[in-house]
Design a protein around this motif. Structure first.
Motif, PDB file in Angstrom:
ATOM      1  N   MET A  22       6.019   4.549   6.756  1.00  0.00           N
ATOM      2  CA  MET A  22       7.352   4.729   7.335  1.00  0.00           C
ATOM      3  C   MET A  22       7.332   4.315   8.816  1.00  0.00           C
ATOM      4  O   MET A  22       8.267   3.691   9.307  1.00  0.00           O
ATOM      5  CB  MET A  22       7.791   6.192   7.232  1.00  0.00           C
ATOM      6  CG  MET A  22       7.868   6.716   5.813  1.00  0.00           C
ATOM      7  SD  MET A  22       9.304   6.075   4.936  1.00  0.00           S
ATOM      8  CE  MET A  22       9.001   6.687   3.287  1.00  0.00           C
ATOM      9  N   ALA A  43       4.661  13.179  -1.742  1.00  0.00           N
ATOM     10  CA  ALA A  43       5.586  12.711  -2.783  1.00  0.00           C
ATOM     11  C   ALA A  43       5.405  11.228  -3.054  1.00  0.00           C
ATOM     12  O   ALA A  43       5.117  10.439  -2.162  1.00  0.00           O
ATOM     13  CB  ALA A  43       7.013  12.989  -2.345  1.00  0.00           C
ATOM     14  N   CYS A  44       5.594  10.841  -4.314  1.00  0.00           N
ATOM     15  CA  CYS A  44       5.541   9.422  -4.690  1.00  0.00           C
ATOM     16  C   CYS A  44       6.800   8.752  -4.160  1.00  0.00           C
ATOM     17  O   CYS A  44       7.905   9.245  -4.355  1.00  0.00           O
ATOM     18  CB  CYS A  44       5.492   9.283  -6.208  1.00  0.00           C
ATOM     19  SG  CYS A  44       5.779   7.592  -6.779  1.00  0.00           S
ATOM     20  N   ILE A  45       6.623   7.636  -3.448  1.00  0.00           N
ATOM     21  CA  ILE A  45       7.796   6.940  -2.932  1.00  0.00           C
ATOM     22  C   ILE A  45       8.053   5.654  -3.712  1.00  0.00           C
ATOM     23  O   ILE A  45       8.808   4.800  -3.284  1.00  0.00           O
ATOM     24  CB  ILE A  45       7.651   6.623  -1.430  1.00  0.00           C
ATOM     25  CG1 ILE A  45       6.349   5.860  -1.178  1.00  0.00           C
ATOM     26  CG2 ILE A  45       7.687   7.895  -0.602  1.00  0.00           C
ATOM     27  CD1 ILE A  45       6.316   5.203   0.183  1.00  0.00           C
ATOM     28  N   ARG A  46       7.432   5.530  -4.864  1.00  0.00           N
ATOM     29  CA  ARG A  46       7.639   4.384  -5.764  1.00  0.00           C
ATOM     30  C   ARG A  46       7.411   3.043  -5.061  1.00  0.00           C
ATOM     31  O   ARG A  46       8.095   2.066  -5.320  1.00  0.00           O
ATOM     32  CB  ARG A  46       9.061   4.428  -6.340  1.00  0.00           C
ATOM     33  CG  ARG A  46       9.268   5.647  -7.208  1.00  0.00           C
ATOM     34  CD  ARG A  46      10.704   5.925  -7.590  1.00  0.00           C
ATOM     35  NE  ARG A  46      11.569   4.788  -7.687  1.00  0.00           N
ATOM     36  CZ  ARG A  46      12.001   4.270  -8.831  1.00  0.00           C
ATOM     37  NH1 ARG A  46      11.618   4.769  -9.965  1.00  0.00           N
ATOM     38  NH2 ARG A  46      12.838   3.262  -8.828  1.00  0.00           N
ATOM     39  N   LYS A  89       2.588  -0.036  -5.064  1.00  0.00           N
ATOM     40  CA  LYS A  89       1.270  -0.578  -4.731  1.00  0.00           C
ATOM     41  C   LYS A  89       0.336  -0.426  -5.926  1.00  0.00           C
ATOM     42  O   LYS A  89      -0.534  -1.262  -6.163  1.00  0.00           O
ATOM     43  CB  LYS A  89       0.671   0.184  -3.544  1.00  0.00           C
ATOM     44  CG  LYS A  89       1.429   0.005  -2.257  1.00  0.00           C
ATOM     45  CD  LYS A  89       0.761  -0.992  -1.353  1.00  0.00           C
ATOM     46  CE  LYS A  89       1.557  -1.243  -0.101  1.00  0.00           C
ATOM     47  NZ  LYS A  89       2.724  -2.092  -0.271  1.00  0.00           N
ATOM     48  N   PRO A 111      11.616   1.903  -0.857  1.00  0.00           N
ATOM     49  CA  PRO A 111      10.982   1.875  -2.175  1.00  0.00           C
ATOM     50  C   PRO A 111      11.539   2.920  -3.134  1.00  0.00           C
ATOM     51  O   PRO A 111      11.602   2.706  -4.333  1.00  0.00           O
ATOM     52  CB  PRO A 111       9.504   2.142  -1.866  1.00  0.00           C
ATOM     53  CG  PRO A 111       9.491   2.791  -0.532  1.00  0.00           C
ATOM     54  CD  PRO A 111      10.677   2.291   0.195  1.00  0.00           C
ATOM     55  N   VAL A 112      11.960   4.060  -2.579  1.00  0.00           N
ATOM     56  CA  VAL A 112      12.349   5.165  -3.447  1.00  0.00           C
ATOM     57  C   VAL A 112      13.550   4.809  -4.305  1.00  0.00           C
ATOM     58  O   VAL A 112      13.577   5.056  -5.507  1.00  0.00           O
ATOM     59  CB  VAL A 112      12.648   6.417  -2.602  1.00  0.00           C
ATOM     60  CG1 VAL A 112      13.103   7.554  -3.490  1.00  0.00           C
ATOM     61  CG2 VAL A 112      11.421   6.824  -1.816  1.00  0.00           C
ATOM     62  N   GLN A 148       3.506   4.196 -11.274  1.00  0.00           N
ATOM     63  CA  GLN A 148       4.517   5.039 -10.627  1.00  0.00           C
ATOM     64  C   GLN A 148       5.460   5.694 -11.646  1.00  0.00           C
ATOM     65  O   GLN A 148       5.949   6.786 -11.423  1.00  0.00           O
ATOM     66  CB  GLN A 148       5.307   4.241  -9.576  1.00  0.00           C
ATOM     67  CG  GLN A 148       6.223   3.165 -10.107  1.00  0.00           C
ATOM     68  CD  GLN A 148       5.538   1.812 -10.280  1.00  0.00           C
ATOM     69  OE1 GLN A 148       4.423   1.741 -10.760  1.00  0.00           O
ATOM     70  NE2 GLN A 148       6.193   0.743  -9.917  1.00  0.00           N
ATOM     71  N   VAL A 200       3.762  -3.954   3.979  1.00  0.00           N
ATOM     72  CA  VAL A 200       4.565  -2.754   3.765  1.00  0.00           C
ATOM     73  C   VAL A 200       5.630  -3.054   2.717  1.00  0.00           C
ATOM     74  O   VAL A 200       5.982  -2.220   1.903  1.00  0.00           O
ATOM     75  CB  VAL A 200       5.217  -2.297   5.084  1.00  0.00           C
ATOM     76  CG1 VAL A 200       6.181  -1.152   4.849  1.00  0.00           C
ATOM     77  CG2 VAL A 200       4.143  -1.889   6.072  1.00  0.00           C
ATOM     78  N   SER A 204      14.975   1.717  -4.669  1.00  0.00           N
ATOM     79  CA  SER A 204      15.107   0.374  -5.215  1.00  0.00           C
ATOM     80  C   SER A 204      14.301   0.260  -6.504  1.00  0.00           C
ATOM     81  O   SER A 204      13.582   1.170  -6.881  1.00  0.00           O
ATOM     82  CB  SER A 204      14.613  -0.655  -4.197  1.00  0.00           C
ATOM     83  OG  SER A 204      13.223  -0.540  -4.033  1.00  0.00           O
ATOM     84  N   SER A 205      14.449  -0.878  -7.148  1.00  0.00           N
ATOM     85  CA  SER A 205      13.735  -1.086  -8.393  1.00  0.00           C
ATOM     86  C   SER A 205      12.234  -1.125  -8.118  1.00  0.00           C
ATOM     87  O   SER A 205      11.801  -1.500  -7.039  1.00  0.00           O
ATOM     88  CB  SER A 205      14.184  -2.391  -9.024  1.00  0.00           C
ATOM     89  OG  SER A 205      13.398  -2.655 -10.151  1.00  0.00           O
ATOM     90  N   THR A 206      11.451  -0.745  -9.113  1.00  0.00           N
ATOM     91  CA  THR A 206      10.025  -0.598  -8.852  1.00  0.00           C
ATOM     92  C   THR A 206       9.158  -1.594  -9.618  1.00  0.00           C
ATOM     93  O   THR A 206       7.961  -1.658  -9.435  1.00  0.00           O
ATOM     94  CB  THR A 206       9.605   0.860  -9.128  1.00  0.00           C
ATOM     95  OG1 THR A 206       8.236   1.018  -8.878  1.00  0.00           O
ATOM     96  CG2 THR A 206       9.873   1.248 -10.562  1.00  0.00           C
ATOM     97  N   ARG A 218      12.768  -6.055  -9.215  1.00  0.00           N
ATOM     98  CA  ARG A 218      13.089  -6.222  -7.798  1.00  0.00           C
ATOM     99  C   ARG A 218      13.834  -7.529  -7.569  1.00  0.00           C
ATOM    100  O   ARG A 218      14.734  -7.600  -6.718  1.00  0.00           O
ATOM    101  CB  ARG A 218      11.808  -6.180  -6.976  1.00  0.00           C
ATOM    102  CG  ARG A 218      11.272  -4.776  -6.910  1.00  0.00           C
ATOM    103  CD  ARG A 218      10.000  -4.683  -6.135  1.00  0.00           C
ATOM    104  NE  ARG A 218       9.793  -3.281  -5.779  1.00  0.00           N
ATOM    105  CZ  ARG A 218       8.728  -2.825  -5.175  1.00  0.00           C
ATOM    106  NH1 ARG A 218       7.758  -3.648  -4.833  1.00  0.00           N
ATOM    107  NH2 ARG A 218       8.629  -1.549  -4.896  1.00  0.00           N
ATOM    108  N   THR A 270       7.223  -6.041  -0.223  1.00  0.00           N
ATOM    109  CA  THR A 270       6.859  -7.209  -1.025  1.00  0.00           C
ATOM    110  C   THR A 270       7.939  -8.270  -0.856  1.00  0.00           C
ATOM    111  O   THR A 270       9.030  -7.985  -0.380  1.00  0.00           O
ATOM    112  CB  THR A 270       6.738  -6.842  -2.507  1.00  0.00           C
ATOM    113  OG1 THR A 270       7.932  -6.178  -2.894  1.00  0.00           O
ATOM    114  CG2 THR A 270       5.557  -5.940  -2.748  1.00  0.00           C
ATOM    115  N   GLY A 330      11.326  10.864  -2.345  1.00  0.00           N
ATOM    116  CA  GLY A 330      10.785  10.418  -3.619  1.00  0.00           C
ATOM    117  C   GLY A 330      11.675  10.729  -4.798  1.00  0.00           C
ATOM    118  O   GLY A 330      11.529  10.156  -5.866  1.00  0.00           O
TER     119      GLY A 330
END
Lengths: 496, 180, 313
Positions: C14, A361-364, A367, C254-255, A379, C203, C257-259, C264, C205, C109
């Motif tokens: 993770m 699954a994409c975890i956003r 990267k 990451p899932v 993403q 891992v 939060s803002s991407t 961010r 930013t 996700g």
């Protein structure tokens, strides 16, 4: 070293042990297959018949379309078939082709070029020569060279792209080491044809031998070699222009409109051959690399040679292989070696079969955005493409994706992002096509309705006119009858 | 008490004015409904919906006379798109009107054709070219695959041809690509 | 620019986050004793069991458990819960986090909210008493078992957190020394160290942690100026409560939060501001969980308006 940079990109080391490969000249093959459609768009039409004898360099297929260049035979012999053959494209489809069996003589047509003094020819003549030689962008996109040059008349700067663009491909390096004089002369031809002042050869900084060779050869002070960092996706035209000139070519416009012409270095060598010698494009250098090969090498081969013949020379292992054509990053996977070399085939990678990483699954994590040289949000695009939401994908600028594959490369969830984007783009194209078709048939339907209506109205009008005329005639006749009757009456009255 | 009533009346009046103003100012100038419906329909003009063409069907939907699930060429996707536009629950495609066939065109066997022109009259988009007692042919790029010409041909010389997949129109199959 | 074949894969990502937590957890253990370990163990068992059961119900491959995300959620929740909370608190909270926070949305996700914080907020609202009793002394192996599994009176053990103490002190108008190094400060430093590790490992930013800490500093400094009766000042806020845990481990999920890079910054900064407002004026001692959940809801909006400028457009 360039002062400028573009965002994103990935530093990818060549996964295979060799960083420099020699060039092996391969004799003409026994049989060659020429694919008449090498990129999207029009395909050339055969000009020869089965059984006809051809010489090396003879035109075998042509097209009226300016975006489709002629195809030449690369061996002398007899046309053995005109049929459909598979093309190294993700669709796995077959395209029209011409097969020629060699007579073993390697008999050339007589070549007539401009000679070393190119200024005897006019720029238009040179462009015509380039078109007639069947030259396309040899880096992989296959865009006809003459169209690009025609559009870049008066371009201030010419950029010669020698950055390979792919970590596992080494054919440009080999070309520079083998043909430095031809390349420099080709650049001068190009500068003359475009009336340009300056040319920059962009070479990756680790190709030291090539840089030294070129620098030794250059006598013209308007040509310079620029070492560029070994960052992947530097080879993309617009990114290279940003890196060297700090110019951003806007979406939807060409580099030429900003006064820049960008050509692949192998294309420049082909231009030299075509203009100075008069030799059409019949061979190219192909990198054959991969973990399943004992002897990876660069091969100078005739166009139309078969993959399996060339791969055999590199001594592949006996195991089943994974084959990828056109580079490890942007190439396509093909199921077997039953393909033939096209003008755009820069590399063939033959690997032992690897276990494909499972997509999770994409975890956003973003990267992908960090490495995207275009600054897209892969993403987000991923979700839209996955759910066929073309509208949303387009509003996130899916069309700007250059499919460089940086995002797929860094994705910790091993999502084949570029494949999703190719799918999304194909969907957008399909929708546009369907809309166009629907609009056309709607127009035609409405026109038919209108036509039938008009015919009916015209007929009604005609009938009404006829009726009126008849009525008038009848009325007149009635009138006359009445007059006659009256006259008769008068006569009768008189008689009485 | 009186104060409250006055305050609220004035408040209501003001809000009413704002609403009225914005209704005028920000009025959505969309296509009329028929046009919007028609733009979703595939324009095959096949008449399988029992109407004479796509536009008449669109008009019937707009008037509420026809259901949205009568268009086989549009497929289930078309029905869903109509449901979304009209803000109604979607329906399964009504199979009485036929099933969704892959995109195709027709071709006339020119050897057999007798030049009766019946197909020319049947074609809703004028995609058949010919005249009385001469050879007749289909303009493939204009043909919508409505198949209306097939039943009227007295010598059965019109055939279906599936469109050949081409590199330019290739859409990857994502099921093959993904590895979940 | 990323060099060489970068990260690994999702499950490794993770795992790195879990490694980053080690120092903070070790400090928690040093100060509060075995309760911490019991809570984490209970949470892990519950979390993984809940995940497996729901993957089975959803007819998905249970290989997914290898992505370590359930384990991470469980650990984050366990270390946010007081180490002397009864066992059913953590079991309930973790199953709620996994089931309602993640699996019902479609698994890893697809969850819009931070599962660990959803579980925490659920517990805090439902069981405020159990959720706000912290211990200040080291519990031995046996004591820990006793406290968590039997319903003995734990009043003797429990004490208010520094955050609460400060709040009461300010309310009563007592003298309160904001700069005093105690257990929470050490634990916060532990998580800060772990955060630096995560940053070093690429891992996370920099945007979210830094903008969050900036939000905390700006808002608490502002409150110092306008409402000094209630304010505790930036230094205090930075090293108390769940500030550092939040900055590097919770906000950076990451899932949820803002991407986008700019998004961010906005996301972290707004959470920082909200945390200070909740801490200062809210009725709960800490506000990280609520602030994170509120901003999680705003993420689609933030993302939409913070699209980066595309090359060539």
């Amino acid at each position: 070293m360039s002062k400028h940079d573009f965002r994103g990109g990935v530093l990818i080391e060549n996964p295979y042990p060799l960083n420099q490969l020699s060039v092996v000249e391969v004799p003409p093959p026994k049989k060659a297959i020429y694919l008449l459609k090498q990129r999207e768009g029009a395909s050339a039409k055969p000009k020869v018949k089965v059984g006809q004898k051809v010489k090396v360099g003879q035109v075998i297929a042509v097209s009226n379309n300016d975006y489709c260049v002629p195809m030449h035979s690369s061996i002398s012999g007899v046309v053995s078939a005109i049929d459909d053959q598979p093309i190294a494209h993700s669709s796995g489809l077959k395209v029209p082709s011409i097969s020629i069996e060699s007579d073993g003589k390697d008999d050339w047509i007589s070549l007539k070029g401009c000679g070393e003094e190119v200024d005897k020819c006019t720029p238009d003549e040179i462009i015509e020569k380039i078109r007639n030689a069947g030259i396309v962008g040899m880096g992989g996109a296959g865009f006809p060279a003459h169209v690009k040059i025609k559009g870049a008349q008066g371009a201030k700067t010419i950029i010669i792209n020698a950055t390979e663009c792919d970590p596992a491909t080494l054919c440009d390096d080999a070309l520079m080491r083998k043909y430095p004089e031809e390349i420099i002369k080709g650049i001068e031809v190009l500068m003359y044809a475009c009336q340009s002042q300056k040319a920059i050869i962009a070479v990756e900084e680790d190709k030291v031998d090539a840089i030294i060779k070129l620098n030794q050869t250059i006598k013209n002070k308007n040509i310079c070699v620029e070492a560029v960092p070994i960052k992947y996706s530097t080879g993309a035209e617009k990114l290279l222009i940003k890196l060297l000139l700090d110019k951003v070519i806007p979406t939807g416009s060409f580099a030429s409109s900003s006064g820049v012409l960008c050509q692949n270095i192998a294309t420049v060598k082909a231009i030299y051959d075509a203009v100075v010698i008069g030799k059409p494009l019949v061979s190219r250098i192909v990198t054959v690399n991969g973990s399943a090969l004992k002897n990876p090498s660069n091969y100078e081969v005739r166009i139309g040679s078969s993959f399996s013949d060339i791969v055999k020379k590199s001594k592949p292992s006996a195991n089943p292989h994974e084959i990828r054509v056109g580079g490890m990053m942007m190439g396509v996977d093909v199921p077997d070696k039953n393909y033939s070399i096209c003008k755009i085939t820069s590399s063939i990678i033959v690997d032992e079969i690897k276990i494909k990483q499972k997509e999770s699954a994409c975890i956003r994590c973003s990267k992908c955005n960090e490495v995207c040289p275009i600054n897209l949000l892969p993403q987000q695009l991923f979700w839209f493409c996955k759910s066929d939401n073309t509208k949303k994908a387009s509003s996130y600028d899916l069309q700007d994706c250059i499919e460089c594959g940086c995002c797929s490369y860094v994705c910790p969830s091993h999502i084949p992002l570029v494949e999703y984007f190719q799918y999304g783009k194909a969907l957008v194209k399909k929708e546009l096509r369907e809309q166009e078709l629907a609009a056309k048939s709607r127009e035609r339907y409405e026109f038919k309705e209108f036509r039938l209506d008009r015919i009916k109205q015209e007929r009604d009008k005609m009938m009404a006119e006829k009726k009126a005329a008849l009525k008038a005639k009848m009325a007149k006749e009635k009138d006359n009858k009445a007059k006659i009757a009256e006259a008769l009456k008068r006569v009768n009255d008189k008689k009485k | 008490m009186i104060e409250a009533i006055i305050v609220f009346s004035i408040f209501a009046l003001l809000l009413g004015l704002v609403l009225g103003f914005s209704a005028k100012k920000f009025k959505v100038k969309g296509n009329p409904l028929v046009e919007q419906i028609n733009s979703i329909l595939p324009q095959t003009q096949c008449g399988q919906c029992t109407y004479a063409g796509c536009k008449p069907y669109a008009e019937a939907i707009a008037k509420g006379e026809a259901k949205i699930n009568q268009c086989p060429p549009g497929g289930q996707e078309g029905v869903d798109a109509l449901a979304e536009l009209l803000n109604v629950d979607t329906l399964p495609l009504n199979e009485e009107h036929g099933e969704t066939k892959p995109k195709h065109v027709v071709e006339i066997d020119e050897e057999l054709c007798i030049g009766c022109t019946l197909c020319i009259q049947a074609c809703p988009v004028d995609a058949i070219l010919g005249a009385s007692k001469v050879m007749t042919t289909v303009i493939a790029s204009e043909c919508t695959g409505c198949d209306l010409c097939i039943p009227v041909c007295p010598v059965d010389c019109i055939y279906l041809i599936d469109l050949k997949p081409s590199m330019d129109e290739y859409v990857p199959n994502m099921e093959k690509v993904t590895n979940v | 620019m990323i060099t060489g074949k970068p990260i690994l894969n999702t499950s490794n990502l993770m795992l790195q986050v879990i490694y980053g937590l080690i120092l903070g957890v070790a400090l928690q253990f040093y100060f509060f004793g075995w309760g911490v370990i019991y809570q984490i163990t209970l949470a892990l068992i519950t979390g993984i069991a809940a995940e497996i059961i729901f993957l089975k119900i959803r007819k998905k491959s249970i290989d997914v458990i290898k992505d370590n995300s359930a384990a991470l959620t469980a650990i984050l929740l366990a270390i946010s819960i007081p180490s002397i909370a009864p066992w059913w608190i953590v079991v309930l909270g973790t199953s709620f986090a996994i089931i309602f926070g993640k699996q019902l949305y479609g698994g890893l996700g697809s969850n819009p909210l931070n599962p660990a914080m959803l579980g925490y907020a659920f517990l805090l609202i439902s069981f405020p008493l159990e959720m706000t009793r912290w211990t200040s002394s080291f519990l031995s192996f046996g004591e820990g078992l006793n406290v968590i599994f039997s319903s003995i009176n734990i009043d003797a053990l429990s004490s208010a957190t520094r955050l609460e103490e400060a709040k009461f002190a300010l309310m009563e108008g007592e003298v309160f020394n904001p700069i005093q190094i105690d257990q929470t400060v050490w634990i916060n430093l532990g998580f800060l160290f772990g955060g630096v590790y995560l940053f070093y490992k690429k891992v996370i930013t920099w945007q979210i942690p830094l903008s969050f800490l900036a939000g905390i500093i700006v808002m608490s400094a502002l409150l110092m100026l306008v409402d000094s009766d209630h304010a505790m000042g930036p230094v205090f806020h930075l090293f108390h409560g769940a500030t550092m845990l939040g900055a590097f481990f919770i906000l950076t999920d990451p899932v949820s939060s803002s991407t986008t890079p700019r998004g961010r910054l906005i996301f972290g900064f707004l959470i920082g501001i909200l945390v200070i407002i909740i801490r200062t004026y809210g009725s709960y001692p800490d506000g990280v969980a609520f602030a994170v959940l509120l901003l999680n809801i705003a993420v689609p909006l933030i993302d939409y308006y913070s699209k980066p400028k595309v090359f060539g457009r």
